[in-house]
Write a protein that holds these residues in place. Structure first.
Motif, PDB file in Angstrom:
ATOM      1  N   GLU A 156       9.786  -4.291  -0.023  1.00 24.95           N
ATOM      2  CA  GLU A 156       9.864  -3.298  -0.211  1.00 24.95           C
ATOM      3  C   GLU A 156       9.030  -3.156  -1.968  1.00 24.95           C
ATOM      4  O   GLU A 156       7.760  -2.214  -1.920  1.00 24.95           O
ATOM      5  N   SER A 209       0.915  -1.503  -0.112  1.00 26.77           N
ATOM      6  CA  SER A 209      -0.360   0.491   0.065  1.00 26.77           C
ATOM      7  C   SER A 209       1.071   1.158  -0.135  1.00 26.77           C
ATOM      8  O   SER A 209       1.361   1.374   0.815  1.00 26.77           O
ATOM      9  N   GLN A 210       0.934   1.831  -0.575  1.00 23.97           N
ATOM     10  CA  GLN A 210       0.927   3.856  -0.614  1.00 23.97           C
ATOM     11  C   GLN A 210      -0.042   4.460  -0.304  1.00 23.97           C
ATOM     12  O   GLN A 210       1.140   5.584  -0.150  1.00 23.97           O
ATOM     13  N   ASP A 211      -0.989   4.154   0.482  1.00 24.84           N
ATOM     14  CA  ASP A 211      -1.929   4.669   1.186  1.00 24.84           C
ATOM     15  C   ASP A 211      -1.746   4.830   2.507  1.00 24.84           C
ATOM     16  O   ASP A 211      -1.911   3.090   3.065  1.00 24.84           O
ATOM     17  N   LYS A 212      -1.762   6.075   3.453  1.00 22.48           N
ATOM     18  CA  LYS A 212      -0.796   5.711   4.907  1.00 22.48           C
ATOM     19  C   LYS A 212      -2.331   4.672   5.272  1.00 22.48           C
ATOM     20  O   LYS A 212      -2.761   4.335   6.659  1.00 22.48           O
TER      21      LYS A 212
END
Length: 86
Positions: free
Chosen positions: A51, A31-34
Motif C-alpha cells: 500500500e 502509482s495513483q494513475d491507472k
C-alpha cells in the motif's frame, strides 16, 4: 507503451566490535494513475508494504560484516505521457 527499469543498491557495514541488529527502510513509487503501472522486480527478501511501497529489512550484522541490498522496479506508461522519473 514505454517501460523503464530502475535498480538501486544499498550497502551497510557494521564498523563496531560487537554484532548489531539493524532495520533498513526504503521505498519504491506507487502509482495513483491507472495508466501507469509500477512493478517491484527485486527487493532482496525485504518485507514489502504494497500500500505504501515501503520495504523493510531486519538485519543482524557481525563485526565488520558488509551486506548489499538491491531494489529493482519497473514503470510502464503510455508513450505519449510525460513522466518525471528522476
Amino acid at each position: 507503451n514505454k517501460k523503464q527499469i530502475f535498480t538501486y543498491g544499498i550497502t551497510v557495514k557494521n564498523n563496531k566490535k560487537d554484532s548489531i541488529d539493524m532495520m533498513v527502510k526504503d521505498q519504491y513509487p506507487i502509482s495513483q494513475d491507472k495508466e501507469v503501472a509500477v512493478e517491484l522486480l527485486e527487493s532482496s527478501a525485504a518485507a514489502n508494504n504494497e500500500e505504501t511501497g515501503v520495504l523493510t529489512w531486519k538485519l543482524k550484522l557481525a563485526p565488520g560484516e558488509v551486506k548489499k541490498l538491491r531494489i529493482s522496479y519497473s514503470v510502464k506508461y503510455p508513450k505519449d505521457k510525460m513522466l518525471n522519473l528522476n
